[in-house]
Design an enzyme around this catalytic site. Sequence first.
Site, short mmCIF file in Angstrom:
data_model
loop_
_atom_site.label_atom_id
_atom_site.label_comp_id
_atom_site.label_asym_id
_atom_site.label_seq_id
_atom_site.Cartn_x
_atom_site.Cartn_y
_atom_site.Cartn_z
N LYS A 99 -29.03 6.17 -26.51
CA LYS A 99 -27.78 5.52 -26.87
C LYS A 99 -26.60 6.35 -26.38
O LYS A 99 -26.28 7.39 -26.94
CB LYS A 99 -27.66 5.35 -28.39
CG LYS A 99 -26.51 4.40 -28.78
CD LYS A 99 -26.01 4.62 -30.18
CE LYS A 99 -24.94 5.66 -30.27
NZ LYS A 99 -23.68 5.30 -29.57
N CYS A 208 -17.60 21.07 -25.03
CA CYS A 208 -17.97 21.88 -26.20
C CYS A 208 -17.94 23.37 -25.91
O CYS A 208 -17.86 24.19 -26.82
CB CYS A 208 -19.35 21.47 -26.72
SG CYS A 208 -20.66 21.59 -25.47
#
Length: 408
Positions: A99, A208
């Site tokens: 997903k 990140c």
Amino acid sequence: MEANLEEFAQAESRDQGKTITFARNVDIPRSVHNFRFFASSVLHHTTDCSQMNHMDCLNYTIRCPVGVAGLISPWNLPLYLLTWKIAPAIATGNTVVAKPSEMTSVTAWMMCKLMQQAGVPPGVVNIVFGTGPRAGNALVGHPDVPLISFTGSTATAQRITERSAPYCKKLSLELGGKNPALVFADADLDKCIETTVRSSFSNQGEICLCTSRIYVERSIYSEFLERFVAAAKKWKTGVPSDPANNNGALISKEHLEKVRSFVALAKSEGGTIHCGEGVDQLDLPKRNANGYFMPATVISGISDSSRVIQEEIFGPVTCVSPFDTEDEAVSKGNNVRYGLSATVWTRDVARVHRVAKRLQAGLVWTNCWLVRDLNLPFGGMKNSGVGREGGKDSYHFFTEVKTVTIKH
């Protein structure tokens, strides 16, 4: 994918807001490399074997696919991080239900068509488009999906952990970061400033691994800050399709407002905004004037306890503070709930080893940033995640080990 690189790069840039240059030079080439790397590395792993002569037994291990791998990827590096999960999963014999983020799913859809052309059998790679609360939740809570690899926020990872707990699923969680750079007085400042501007603001700071806290030894603090601010002012933000721009637009209006709120908080707490948000005006074409653009922003004078220092901002914002001793630098570096990466700038090799060992981070770069050998582990400590991926670690994560004992 390589043959269609420009088409993928254009789509990634338009969908995510990143510059065409970043998509063309980083996102899509790395996506290609992910498949090539894992297709090769999976051929070179070995298993264990031991003999028990006194028992006339031979023991050996084998690695078996886990089964269905549930993969959930974020919006900041859409195809880059989706392929980082799909490639090792299918290389080790699993099927995949993936997903992508509902905010940036165009290149995942494009990849589906290429999978068909490449001859990937139907049902091996399945892409589900939808939101986290619906599609993601269904995937995580499905009893026939024994493994979840997730990259995203710490808050979402906590919900994934709770949702998957009744099924004892294997989890790999790569989460947020509040990554420090420690700059010692003997650092090569030219190289340090050039790299730290890039590590702070690349991809609009929506990586990140971006540097969001910079600690500088006090004897060079003033010089560093002056030069760093000057360099940050030259980091050009504008229309993503212009190759001259370093940064494009942030992912959404809501995210832009969130990032701006941290700058406002810093100002209200007495911090100094040296450049960027509220200080420098962006020169944007009229049709882009209401876009989600924000210039590279440098802040100083913030307390270590401030939310600006403690929380992940995930935008083009970094804070600069002084330190006096090595112990203080390490203490400041570790003084957040995250532990994904860190950078250390020094010419002292002994210090490199001391500091790297003491920093609570899954990756420590010295005199560089974002140099990645995919053979080596990737992941964080503390609230930056659970588990490691890359090379051998991905091989182990996407397989189950089985011990076979034969008496002869």
